[in-house]
Motif scaffolding. Structure first.
Motif, PDB file in Angstrom:
ATOM      1  N   LEU A 131       0.983  -1.687   0.507  1.00 51.05           N
ATOM      2  CA  LEU A 131      -0.145  -0.107   0.456  1.00 51.05           C
ATOM      3  C   LEU A 131       1.103   1.639   0.330  1.00 51.05           C
ATOM      4  N   SER A 148      -4.330   8.469   3.370  1.00 51.86           N
ATOM      5  CA  SER A 148      -5.059   7.475   1.987  1.00 51.86           C
ATOM      6  C   SER A 148      -3.748   5.786   1.853  1.00 51.86           C
ATOM      7  N   THR A 150      -3.511   3.724  -1.144  1.00 46.39           N
ATOM      8  CA  THR A 150      -3.911   2.716  -1.991  1.00 46.39           C
ATOM      9  C   THR A 150      -2.755   1.795  -2.607  1.00 46.39           C
ATOM     10  N   GLU A 151      -3.523   0.982  -3.220  1.00 45.14           N
ATOM     11  CA  GLU A 151      -2.915  -0.517  -4.054  1.00 45.14           C
ATOM     12  C   GLU A 151      -1.426   0.157  -4.389  1.00 45.14           C
ATOM     13  N   LYS A 152      -1.006  -0.637  -4.549  1.00 50.72           N
ATOM     14  CA  LYS A 152       0.487   0.029  -4.858  1.00 50.72           C
ATOM     15  C   LYS A 152       0.798  -1.127  -6.579  1.00 50.72           C
ATOM     16  N   ARG A 202      -8.352  -0.017 -12.185  1.00 47.05           N
ATOM     17  CA  ARG A 202      -7.539   1.676 -11.126  1.00 47.05           C
ATOM     18  C   ARG A 202      -6.928   0.856 -10.183  1.00 47.05           C
ATOM     19  N   PRO A 203      -6.276   0.856  -9.114  1.00 42.18           N
ATOM     20  CA  PRO A 203      -5.920   0.331  -8.294  1.00 42.18           C
ATOM     21  C   PRO A 203      -6.545   1.448  -6.630  1.00 42.18           C
ATOM     22  N   ARG A 204      -7.472   1.006  -6.448  1.00 44.09           N
ATOM     23  CA  ARG A 204      -7.910   0.844  -5.092  1.00 44.09           C
ATOM     24  C   ARG A 204      -8.011   1.561  -4.009  1.00 44.09           C
ATOM     25  N   LYS A 205      -9.044   2.454  -3.569  1.00 41.19           N
ATOM     26  CA  LYS A 205      -7.758   3.783  -2.381  1.00 41.19           C
ATOM     27  C   LYS A 205      -9.147   3.437  -1.707  1.00 41.19           C
ATOM     28  N   ASP A 224      -9.963  10.120  -6.706  1.00 43.99           N
ATOM     29  CA  ASP A 224     -10.302   8.934  -6.839  1.00 43.99           C
ATOM     30  C   ASP A 224     -10.787   7.606  -5.634  1.00 43.99           C
ATOM     31  N   ALA A 225     -10.703   7.926  -4.728  1.00 43.51           N
ATOM     32  CA  ALA A 225     -10.758   7.316  -3.486  1.00 43.51           C
ATOM     33  C   ALA A 225     -12.285   6.321  -3.896  1.00 43.51           C
ATOM     34  N   ASP A 226     -12.192   4.814  -3.782  1.00 41.70           N
ATOM     35  CA  ASP A 226     -13.579   4.599  -3.556  1.00 41.70           C
ATOM     36  C   ASP A 226     -14.250   4.433  -2.631  1.00 41.70           C
TER      37      ASP A 226
END
Lengths: 328, 328
Positions: A131, A148, A150-152, A202-205, A224-226
């Motif tokens: 992350l 925050s 975010t998936e790397k 898109r990477p999850r955030k 850009d967050a979920d």
């Protein structure tokens, strides 16, 4: 990504809610992360499958006791379990002094190293394997931060339709192509993985806020967050009665912000102990967490949850948030 | 006198036992006292009738975290309840530095005063209205203390047999005589209270030890005590396996001491989390608190109890200790 709420009460524990703590884990990972660590967090962990030896890092949003008084005991218990892996602790600079003071006055010695990272300079933290972490400054009675996560990396998605169309048989070649490699088929054709990969998802955030009276400070972070996890200490009515001094958010304010920002999932937490009942008007002069939910729903049309202690959520690869096990 | 155990585990909490804390209260009193305050003590208090506004004093036996990490959160919660009465805190000198450091780094402000009394000089504490307190130095990895609590005053007992023999009719005169006053009867007789009082009963005395590997250090303190509360972290076998480093007592050592000293009641507590089961051999390779009980019973013929969290005991005026409600 998995979220496990360990405490959802503001200020003081109640019989059903402990003070703030949230566990975050990449799916299937042995290591996990902790955001805030109110008193009794280690007690809650005893009722989960999480282990203090698998904890990789702790993120403290701010120095109020209901967000950090559980840290010394958790560190001590990890030591008694003979943890040896260093533990990363990110938070306000005062956190290191807090821990150092407690360790000195109570002669606490740990068999593992603590690595403190100060949040104040708002630098991204990139050393975690799974992350990427970015702090954001909030507005509260003392310096408070959101983090925050975010998936790397996201998995490569193979263009199965194209492979079948071109008559490439399912088998080890597919795996090599998915990893981006080059393969030579029996018929002499040479295929490059890059040509057979779909655009990456898109990477999850996930954004987890600390105490905060101005949700709009998270506007850039949630773009850009979920999912946003944010305090909703009380309803707008109660906020008006309490006054702005405590610098908390109402359900309405967070919900309006989340709606305007277009966030797909919102989890509210950190409820005032005034809201004791689960059902409307159950107890305590009619104040119930359901009132907070009702207010939030009036303004926010997305996937809304009000966290309870030990509630577990899954954020799937499509960025869809759901309870686990799925709720009714 | 009433004893309410809030935590009975050593070092770390388990699913059923919290770390050390014991509430003491004179019968019917609104005010109460706390001996040790491990993390999560305020959470246990939520499941009792005790209130943080009624807490008059806290006694900390030693500075290990499992005996004091709950104090900052408890102080903060008492503040949120708008407590205004000063709180007396007796313990090692480092305790004041511990609390001061936590308050400074977490910006904790309390609406009531803290009055620290250092235990190191072993001075008696006589300012409490109902109990006289005397610390005793023990032997542990760091300075550790026991506290003895002795009733300050015992009620006058009227010699009813003599009054009846002398034909003094039951009525308001009896009350005046019991208070030591002088009364003039209708027939002209003048009676002095002092002549109609039975010898006073012995005041109740309770000794609560901190962590300690040498129970005999309590020999003088328990000479006139009714009850000793002492750690029995493990059995003699386990102590031999663990070695003397942790400086704890085995059940056998405490029980032998209590038997030799002739103490009528003994409550063991502070059990290693190794002893998970309530019944012999229930879990965890057969280790159970019942093993500790069995070992203690072999050496101690008096009234023996092994404390569980939220167990309540009454020490009655005759110095007789019993569970409340009375056990089987």
């Amino acid at each position: 990504m998995e979220l496990l709420f360990l405490g959802t009460s503001s200020g003081t524990p109640t019989k059903t809610r402990n003070v703030s703590a949230l566990a975050i884990r990449s799916e299937g990972a042995r290591h996990w992360y902790l955001v805030d660590c109110g008193e009794g967090t280690q007690h809650r962990i005893l009722h989960t499958r999480l282990s203090l030896t698998g904890l990789r890092a702790v993120f403290i949003t701010h120095m109020h006791g209901d967000h950090c008084y559980g840290l010394p005991g958790l560190l001590a218990s990890a030591g008694m379990l003979n943890r040896t892996e260093p533990l990363l602790i990110m938070g306000p600079g005062a956190l290191q002094r807090f821990i150092a003071g407690v360790m000195e006055t109570t002669q606490l010695r740990l068999p593992y190293a603590l690595e403190f990272v100060e949040v104040e300079d708002l630098a991204p933290l990139s050393r975690l394997p799974d992350l990427a972490v970015q702090p954001v400054a909030l507005s509260h009675r003392l310096p408070s931060y959101a983090y925050s996560f975010t998936e790397k990396s996201v998995e490569n998605r193979l263009d199965v339709a194209r492979l079948e169309r071109e008559g490439v048989a399912r088998g080890p070649h597919w795996g090599l192509l998915q990893q981006g490699g080059e393969v030579t088929l029996a018929d002499g054709r040479v295929l490059r993985g890059a040509d057979y990969l779909l655009p990456a998802r898109r990477p999850r955030k996930l954004v987890v806020g600390g105490d905060n009276d101005t949700p709009a400070l998270l506007r850039d972070a949630v773009r850009d967050a979920d999912v946003l996890v944010h305090e909703a200490t009380y309803t707008e009515d109660m906020l008006a009665r309490v006054g702005p001094g405590p610098q908390h958010s109402s359900a309405a304010r967070v919900a309006r912000f989340a709606a305007e920002a277009g966030i797909a999932g919102l989890v509210l937490t950190h409820f005032s102990p005034r809201y004791q009942g689960q059902e409307r008007g159950e107890r305590n002069g009619g104040l119930s967490v359901a009132d907070i939910a009702d207010e939030a729903r009036r303004f926010y049309p997305g996937r809304l949850f009000l966290a309870n202690d030990l509630d577990r959520f899954i954020l799937d690869r499509e960025g869809h948030l759901a309870t686990d096990p799925p709720g009714p």
